[in-house]
Write a protein that holds these residues in place. Structure first.
Motif, mmCIF file in Angstrom:
data_model
loop_
_atom_site.group_PDB
_atom_site.id
_atom_site.type_symbol
_atom_site.label_atom_id
_atom_site.label_comp_id
_atom_site.label_asym_id
_atom_site.label_seq_id
_atom_site.Cartn_x
_atom_site.Cartn_y
_atom_site.Cartn_z
ATOM 1 N N ARG A 122 21.282 -8.772 -102.296
ATOM 2 C CA ARG A 122 22.198 -7.673 -101.981
ATOM 3 C C ARG A 122 21.650 -6.928 -100.779
ATOM 4 N N LEU A 123 22.469 -6.581 -99.873
ATOM 5 C CA LEU A 123 22.130 -5.906 -98.604
ATOM 6 C C LEU A 123 21.471 -6.901 -97.639
ATOM 7 N N VAL A 124 21.631 -6.633 -96.379
ATOM 8 C CA VAL A 124 21.023 -7.471 -95.331
ATOM 9 C C VAL A 124 19.656 -6.871 -94.983
ATOM 10 N N PRO A 125 18.580 -7.640 -95.151
ATOM 11 C CA PRO A 125 17.264 -7.078 -94.850
ATOM 12 C C PRO A 125 16.980 -7.059 -93.350
ATOM 13 N N SER A 126 16.265 -6.031 -92.909
ATOM 14 C CA SER A 126 15.782 -6.036 -91.529
ATOM 15 C C SER A 126 14.395 -5.394 -91.507
ATOM 16 N N PHE A 127 13.650 -5.687 -90.464
ATOM 17 C CA PHE A 127 12.280 -5.194 -90.344
ATOM 18 C C PHE A 127 12.095 -4.522 -88.993
ATOM 19 N N ASP A 128 11.369 -3.403 -88.995
ATOM 20 C CA ASP A 128 10.973 -2.818 -87.709
ATOM 21 C C ASP A 128 9.615 -3.419 -87.332
ATOM 22 N N GLY A 129 9.200 -3.210 -86.109
ATOM 23 C CA GLY A 129 7.914 -3.770 -85.700
ATOM 24 C C GLY A 129 7.290 -2.969 -84.572
ATOM 25 N N ARG A 130 5.966 -3.047 -84.483
ATOM 26 C CA ARG A 130 5.248 -2.401 -83.373
ATOM 27 C C ARG A 130 4.065 -3.279 -82.989
ATOM 28 N N VAL A 131 3.624 -3.115 -81.749
ATOM 29 C CA VAL A 131 2.467 -3.871 -81.269
ATOM 30 C C VAL A 131 1.371 -2.900 -80.864
ATOM 31 N N VAL A 132 0.144 -3.194 -81.285
ATOM 32 C CA VAL A 132 -1.001 -2.390 -80.866
ATOM 33 C C VAL A 132 -2.126 -3.341 -80.460
ATOM 34 N N CYS A 133 -2.824 -3.037 -79.348
ATOM 35 C CA CYS A 133 -3.965 -3.851 -78.927
ATOM 36 C C CYS A 133 -5.261 -3.162 -79.315
#
Ligand code: DGT
Ligand code: MG
Ligand code: MG
Ligand code: MG
Ligand code: MG
Length: 259
Positions: A122-133
């Motif tokens: 149920r519901l469409v999943p989505s993910f946020d993301g970030r990049v760190v060095c």
């Protein structure tokens, strides 16, 4: 091919290369999984199948992208580290981030039925993301320690909270008030006194989170004529729930940080 008069628009693109010779960490996190986990009736506080699904997506990531040498996941988040020397997409931040997020998310949807055969998503999943060095091995080790300490604090709190609500009939507000200001030791006591639970005996996947990385495993490649096995060390993607704060894990797996 001749340039068109429109081609100048390409010059508006900005360079987004990540610093060279640094560990590239990408952390993704489920968007509004408070609601997603409720709608899909995940078990509280931990749904082992939901965690196994996340881990399986992480395994797919390491199998697809050889530059990812270690990853760590808990709850609705996963962090992946690309090796220092990686030239993946010329270290372009937006390429690395968008590919990580979309490949993980697509796997999450594709593998759902494997882990929840009885449930339609149920519901469409989505993910946020970030990049760190991170420039040093110490910084990178502290990054994993930070996430694992977070896992411990949240899991201990959530375990107490849901035991009070589900097994003692407390309201969420009452449970919150009981736990307000308590320290680690108080929560361990509460679990033991009121529910007979020894926190350290709970499954490691809940307490420690999950590490996915390439381990050296012995595999039988063939048998000799006399039937003796011929073994060879191979690198294989594994899932484990080990402590990444202490030195032990890193001493036992030196190739991860030496890569
Ligand atoms: P966000 O990340 O700002 O879009 O919002 P959320 O709602 O994803 O918040 P976050 O990422 O801080 O917290 C993760 C939520 O997912 C939290 O409400 C608990 C839920 N969740 C994660 N794993 C499980 C699980 O195994 N079982 C249950 N019942 N809930 C879970
Ligand atoms: Mg978030
Ligand atoms: Mg989230
Ligand atoms: Mg989260
Ligand atoms: Mg293209």
């Amino acid at each position: 091919m001749a340039n068109s008069k429109y081609e100048y628009v390409k010059s508006f693109e900005v360079v987004d290369k990540l610093m060279p010779n640094t560990w590239i960490v990408v952390r993704i996190d489920g968007r509004n999984f408070h609601r997603f986990s409720a709608e899909n009736e995940f078990e509280k506080p931990n749904d082992v199948q939901a965690l196994n699904l996340m881990n399986s997506c992480a395994v797919a990531m390491l199998e697809e992208f050889p530059d990812i040498i270690f990853s760590y996941g808990v709850s609705d988040e996963y962090s992946f580290v690309f090796k220092r020397t990686s030239q993946f997409y010329e270290r372009r931040s937006s390429k690395i981030l968008s590919i990580t997020v979309s490949f993980f998310t697509a796997n999450y949807v594709m593998k759902w039925k494997e882990f929840f055969p009885q449930k339609d998503m149920r519901l469409v999943p989505s993910f946020d993301g970030r990049v760190v060095c991170y420039p040093s091995n110490e910084n990178l080790r502290h990054y994993w320690a930070w996430r694992q300490v977070d896992c411990h604090i949240n899991n201990q709190y959530n375990t107490c909270f849901w035991m009070l609500v589900l097994n003692k009939g407390k309201t969420k507000k009452e449970a919150q008030d009981i736990l307000k200001g308590t320290q680690t030791q108080d929560k361990n006591e509460l679990l033991f006194q009121q529910f007979g639970i020894n926190y350290s005996n709970l499954p490691a996947i809940f307490r420690k989170g999950s590490c996915v990385f390439k381990d050296k495993v012995e595999e039988i490649v063939k048998h000799t004529e006399s039937g003796d096995p011929v073994k060879r060390l191979r690198k294989k993607v594994v899932v484990s729930h080990c402590d990444v704060i202490e030195d032990r894990f890193w001493k036992d797996h030196p190739w991860i940080l030496d890569e």
